[in-house]
Design an enzyme around this catalytic site. Structure first.
Site, PDB file in Angstrom:
ATOM      1  CG  ASP A 164     -56.615 -14.983  -7.310  1.00  0.00           C
ATOM      2  OD1 ASP A 164     -55.386 -14.893  -7.413  1.00  0.00           O
ATOM      3  OD2 ASP A 164     -57.403 -14.713  -8.223  1.00  0.00           O
TER       4      ASP A 164
ATOM      5  CB  THR B  20     -52.981 -11.129  -8.263  1.00  0.00           C
ATOM      6  OG1 THR B  20     -53.345 -12.291  -7.533  1.00  0.00           O
ATOM      7  CG2 THR B  20     -53.013 -11.446  -9.725  1.00  0.00           C
ATOM      8  CB  THR B  21     -51.667 -11.201  -2.956  1.00  0.00           C
ATOM      9  OG1 THR B  21     -52.665 -12.115  -3.373  1.00  0.00           O
ATOM     10  CG2 THR B  21     -52.084 -10.571  -1.661  1.00  0.00           C
TER      11      THR B  21
ATOM     12  CG  ASP C 264     -53.787 -17.945  -9.670  1.00  0.00           C
ATOM     13  OD1 ASP C 264     -54.361 -17.431 -10.643  1.00  0.00           O
ATOM     14  OD2 ASP C 264     -53.732 -17.403  -8.554  1.00  0.00           O
TER      15      ASP C 264
END
Length: 535
Positions: free
Chosen positions: A68, A101-102, A402
């Site tokens: 994550d 988020t990546t 998530d």
């Protein structure tokens, strides 16, 4: 008389038209870009369903395994101020959308790369920054035109979005179990007709080691990870009346350290008798109000409940759960509809909550207390996550969070777009077309922005072990023929219509990724000096 223009003079005019900064700002800018790109490259391999995981070791020896983006960056020790901006960026994306988020960091890294090339061509940083802002606005317009509207009653689409989010996580093999849990949890705490947001505080995630991730369950009610206390007391109560107390059932102590000197045994007896009478009085008042399940908040100053009190409570057939954390009090009250009781005098029936069943359940090697059959459900739910060890449970928790955020995005903005790099390639092509209608520097910057977006499909292909260049060129060709939803199908290792493979994501994830990434890049571009302050 002819004027002799020296080569230097003419050359001077040429170099003035190009933008050449003084030496120091250029170096600072490049150092910022390099540092931020290093962070983006470190996290790049974790993108997508075939992304690798990172093992993070903390100073105290704790190990975390995750892919994550937000978690990796939060735990990384980043010293360079520009690189810290990317850490903040992934946090912002985590708060805004919860997923992606990546991608957002990889995208920012790619945009910085593009801007470094533009700076090398002698384009002014402000010009690049403004063009990028306009490109981001244009991208939002294009994305809005690619959406598939969604109805919250369409459970199938919600499940697809949740499992797309879970597929890129370590616990992806359990996505068929975790995605229905995420969807049901969100649907239970909102009214689908009117809701515009979800408060994830209403969904409590309780982690308990033992079993496997498959044993994870959704509970309409409460779970306490501690077992019931009290020797010989009941461990199952039906038609429970639950009281939550914030005072202590133990002999009072003075505030300061002082000593009571007892000279003979009769005085000692009297002290003990008084203690018994004091505790018995409190326990009787509790019983009188009709309470048969007692939750006791943790106390710091003295024992929240003494052994003697537990003995009396057990005799009165009252089930006791002690050590309720202070931050859980609000959640417990909201779920059970009870009020926290701060003193014995307020222990009256109207402050109690009710539940059909409170029982102690054996799970693995330890016990938990479950409260089910709440009088007014629909306020809160609890998810009990199980797993064989701490690493798995922590990662399952993050992945579930998530997935919950993805469903929350769909509640906020009810629209889906394809996943698998499809929207990025489509954006890239539409922006490149649009760039042809512009003039001057702006056209150049728009084209670079469009090319930078291709980093997402490129990295997806790279991480899946495909040849990135041939995959992305084929993808471009398919989109140029008008296949809007063609994307990289990682499982088959080919390019297919990604909507048919049910790889979908909420539009909010992509929207906020592009907006936030371009904002961060703009602020990095505008920095031309770093000043260290002296304390």
């Amino acid at each position: 008389m002819p004027v002799n223009i020296s080569a230097g003079g003419g050359g001077d005019n040429v170099s003035r038209s190009e933008y050449k900064d003084k030496d120091k700002p250029t170096q600072i800018r490049y150092s910022n870009i390099t540092a931020a790109k290093a962070v983006a490259d470190a996290i790049r391999t974790a993108l997508g369903p075939r992304g690798m995981d990172k093992m993070i070791q903390a100073e105290n020896g704790d190990v975390t395994i995750t892919n994550d983006g937000a978690t990796i960056l939060k735990q990384m020790q980043v010293l360079h101020p520009a690189a810290k901006m990317l850490v903040e960026l992934s946090k912002a994306q985590d708060i805004e959308a919860g997923d992606g988020t990546t991608s957002v960091v990889v995208l920012a890294g790619s945009l910085l790369d593009a801007s470094a090339n533009l700076l090398a061509r002698g384009i002014h940083p402000t010009a690049i920054s403004e063009a990028f802002q306009r490109a981001a606005q244009k991208s939002t317009e294009i994305l809005e035109s690619l959406v598939t509207p969604l109805d919250l009653a369409d459970r199938e689409s919600l499940l697809k979005s949740a499992s797309t989010s879970l597929n890129s996580k370590v616990v992806s093999q359990y996505s068929s179990i975790l995605s229905p849990i995420a969807v049901d949890a969100v649907m239970k705490v909102i009214n689908p007709a009117t809701a515009t947001n979800v408060d994830l505080k209403d969904i409590k995630i309780v982690k308990k080691i033992g079993g496997t991730v498959e044993d994870t369950e959704l509970i309409d009610g409460l779970v306490f990870t501690s077992k019931t206390s009290g020797a010989g007391g009941p461990n199952k109560v039906e038609k429970a009346k639950v009281g939550l107390i914030q005072f202590c059932i133990s002999p009072p102590k003075t505030d300061m350290d002082n000593q009571v000197i007892v000279s003979d045994y009769t005085q000692m007896d009297r002290v003990l008798r008084e203690e018994r009478a004091y505790i018995l009085d409190i326990v009787k008042k509790i019983k009188k109000s009709g309470c048969n399940v007692l939750l006791i908040q943790k106390s710091i100053l003295r024992d929240a409940v003494s052994d003697l009190a537990l003995h009396f409570l057990a005799k009165m057939k009252i089930l006791v759960v002690k050590e309720v954390e202070r931050e859980d009090v609000e959640f417990v009250c909201k779920t059970l509809g009870c009020k926290p009781i701060a003193s014995v005098d307020h222990f009256v029936p109207e402050n109690l909550g009710s539940a059909e069943l409170v029982e102690e359940v054996q799970t693995g090697s330890s016990k938990i207390v479950k409260v089910t059959g709440i009088a007014c459900p629909g306020q809160t739910v609890t998810v009990l996550i199980r797993g064989s060890n701490k690493l798995v449970i922590e990662e399952a928790d993050r992945s579930l969070h998530d997935a919950l955020c993805v469903i929350r995005c769909l509640v906020k903005k009810r629209a889906l777009i394809a996943g698998g790099g499809a929207p990025e390639i489509e954006l890239s092509q539409r922006l490149a077309e649009y760039a042809n209608s512009l003039t001057g520097m702006e056209q150049y910057c728009f084209r670079s922005f469009a090319e930078a977006l291709e980093v997402i499909p490129f990295t997806l292909a790279e991480n899946a072990g495909l040849n990135p260049i041939s995959t992305v060129t084929e993808l471009r060709a398919r989109h140029a023929q008008g296949e809007k939803n063609a994307g990289i199908n990682v499982r088959k290792g080919a390019i297919t219509n990604i909507l048919e493979e049910s790889v979908v994501q909420p539009i909010l994830v992509s929207l906020s990724a592009i907006t936030l990434a371009s904002e961060t890049v703009r602020s990095i571009l505008k920095i031309d000096d770093i000043v260290n302050c002296v304390h």
